[in-house]
Motif scaffolding. Structure first.
Motif, PDB file in Angstrom:
ATOM      1  N   HIS A  54      32.035  31.970 -41.092  1.00 47.29           N
ATOM      2  CA  HIS A  54      33.016  32.495 -40.363  1.00 47.29           C
ATOM      3  C   HIS A  54      32.610  33.744 -40.046  1.00 47.29           C
ATOM      4  N   HIS A  78      37.170  41.515 -41.027  1.00 42.09           N
ATOM      5  CA  HIS A  78      38.127  41.055 -40.513  1.00 42.09           C
ATOM      6  C   HIS A  78      39.116  40.008 -41.121  1.00 42.09           C
ATOM      7  N   ASP A  79      38.185  39.347 -41.585  1.00 41.55           N
ATOM      8  CA  ASP A  79      39.457  38.326 -41.880  1.00 41.55           C
ATOM      9  C   ASP A  79      40.314  38.519 -43.399  1.00 41.55           C
ATOM     10  N   ASP A 144      34.961  36.372 -32.829  1.00 39.00           N
ATOM     11  CA  ASP A 144      36.262  35.673 -33.051  1.00 39.00           C
ATOM     12  C   ASP A 144      36.491  34.502 -33.131  1.00 39.00           C
TER      13      ASP A 144
HETATM   14 MN    MN Z   1      38.992  35.235 -38.231  1.00 39.55          MN
END
Ligand code: MN
Length: 494
Positions: A54, A78-79, A144
């Motif tokens: 992802h 980002h996560d 995203d």
């Molecule tokens: Mn994400």
């Protein structure tokens, strides 16, 4: 997903970075990838794929948009703070403040604090604040979201609905207002089948037939125009727009319009030709040449070069009667205008591009939203006003000095007055549209020149203006002026 598949995607990503960015950047990107892969190593997505798939897809998208390296790296990471043990402080230590700030912006958007409408409104508020701090946060959010939409099938139906609907109602309109045509189209095309499955399947069935009949004459028109432009020494690239399965959602929205009434034969730009030429002068010459070949359809010549759309979009549009009365739409633009139409504000954040070279007009509305979200505290009212005012179809009208003001469709002279300034609204006694006196509740149309007549002795708005105003912003300003007046009256009465 098999390991070979993941390896292939990583390789493709590194190749893309290697081609478009500097060698040092590639090294940094590789470090960030390893860091993210390590942090997410024991996690899987709902689809069963390793989690790193992802963030990798998110970063790939950002690199395809050719955005600057901090944005690409923030996409990879980002996560991490949200989903793993690694903290934002650790990220800052390893990758610096700029990247950490971007990730912090994204993480704050994702935090679940409230349930239901409260939480939703809160997330939206945060998003607008984060966007106005650093617009790159929304680019990462788009990337995203696009990957989440692509893998939506793995989620339970309730979540599918929520994510797809939000993409259509909030994210795609934001992309549109930022002039990011490619992203807007992608978000819509991915979300559409989940939100309106029946309409989607219906379109999938009828579109190929429509295309076949139209493509034949389109090919002939294309050849004629190409020949004529060549004879006139105008270098160009000419291509038909819209694929069979692309832009179905914007087609669907057009079909719902009252003047079209679901009659697909009335949609003239189902197939259209786009001509890209070197200069603005060539754009107008091309328009003239087309009109010499084919009769233009009255009222459909649009000069978005002289008068760009509020999101910065520029092109010449015309619709003509081709042979046997068949109708063809043309869009004519320069290379630069084309880039703006596809990437919008993101074009200014392209790698190596000068930073901060952003048309202020394009982002003012974000600041306005931030200011305005502070005023509307009620969550439900806030969400409704966002949907109604900020993301509805817009019209654009002009002040007598020629400044463009964009308003939601169906806005009236009162909305215009309050948009200019609360004082102008409160003191407004009349309006002129295109030099004609009109009533304050008359609906404005795109292209109108609007002049508000004020009287400083006027004692604020009247109550029936609440009916005439269509925007929540004007309504709330009218309400507060009336309340103030009542308070003063009470004070004086007591
Ligand atoms: Mn994400």
């Amino acid at each position: 997903m098999k390991k070979e598949h993941l390896d292939k995607r990583v390789e493709k990503f590194f190749n893309l970075i290697g081609e478009n960015y500097l060698p040092d950047d590639l090294e940094l990107v590789k470090l960030a990838y390893d860091y993210a892969a390590n942090a997410h190593q024991n996690q899987v997505r709902m689809s069963g794929d390793p989690y790193i798939v992802h963030p990798l897809a998110t970063a790939q998208k950002l690199a395809e948009l050719n955005l600057d390296i901090p944005t690409v790296i923030a996409g990879l990471l980002h996560d991490v703070p949200e989903e793993t043990e690694v903290t934002i402080e650790q990220i800052e230590k390893n990758f610096g403040k700029e990247i950490a700030n971007l990730i912090d912006g994204i993480t704050k958007l994702g935090k679940i604090k409230y349930r239901g409408i409260e939480r939703y409104a809160e997330n939206l508020r945060k998003m607008f604040v984060a966007m106005s701090d650093d617009i790159r946060v929304i680019f990462i959010k788009f990337a995203d979201r696009i990957h989440n939409l692509k893998t939506l099938a793995a989620l339970p139906p309730v979540k599918q609905q929520r994510i797809a609907t939000e993409s259509l109602e909030i994210y795609a309109p934001i992309a549109d207002r930022l002039g990011m045509g490619l992203i807007k189209g992608e978000l819509e095309d991915l979300a559409f089948p989940y939100v309106h499955p029946q309409a989607y399947n219906w379109l999938l069935k009828i579109i190929p037939r429509e295309y076949r009949t139209r493509e034949k004459y389109l090919e002939r028109v294309k050849k004629n125009v190409e020949q004529e432009l060549r004879d006139n020494n105008i270098p160009m690239e000419i291509a038909s727009i819209h694929g069979r399965t692309k832009h179905l959602y914007s087609l669907y929205k057009k079909l719902l319009r009252s003047d079209i009434n679901q009659d697909i034969s009335k949609i003239y730009d189902l197939v259209a030709l786009r001509i890209i030429v070197p200069s603005i002068g060539d754009c107008y010459s091309t328009l003239g040449i087309i009109h010499k070949l084919y009769k233009p359809f009255p009222g459909r010549i649009k000069d978005y070069i002289a008068q760009p759309k509020p999101n910065g979009y520029q092109s010449l549009h015309t619709t003509v009667f081709a042979d046997h009365g068949q109708i063809v739409e043309f869009q004519i633009r320069t290379v630069k205008m084309h880039e703006e139409a596809e990437f919008g504000i993101a074009a200014h954040w392209h790698y190596k591009e000068q930073k901060g070279n952003i048309n202020k007009k394009n982002t003012n509305w974000i600041k306005e939203l931030v200011k305005w979200q502070r005023e509307i505290r009620d969550s439900e009212q806030f969400i409704n006003s966002i949907k109604l005012d900020a993301f509805q179809n817009r019209i654009f009208v002009f002040t007598p000095k020629g400044d463009v003001i964009d308003l939601p469709e169906k806005s009236t002279a009162i909305d215009f007055a309050y948009h200019v300034h609360s004082w102008v609204g409160d003191k407004c006694i009349g309006a002129k549209v295109n030099d004609q006196m009109v009533s304050l509740d008359s609906e404005l149309k795109s292209g109108d020149i609007v002049e508000i007549i004020t009287d400083k002795n006027r004692k604020g708005p009247s109550e029936d203006w609440l009916e005439s105003a269509k925007t929540s912003m004007a309504k709330s300003k009218i309400k507060s002026a009336i309340n103030k007046k009542k308070k003063i009256k009470n004070l004086l009465g007591n």
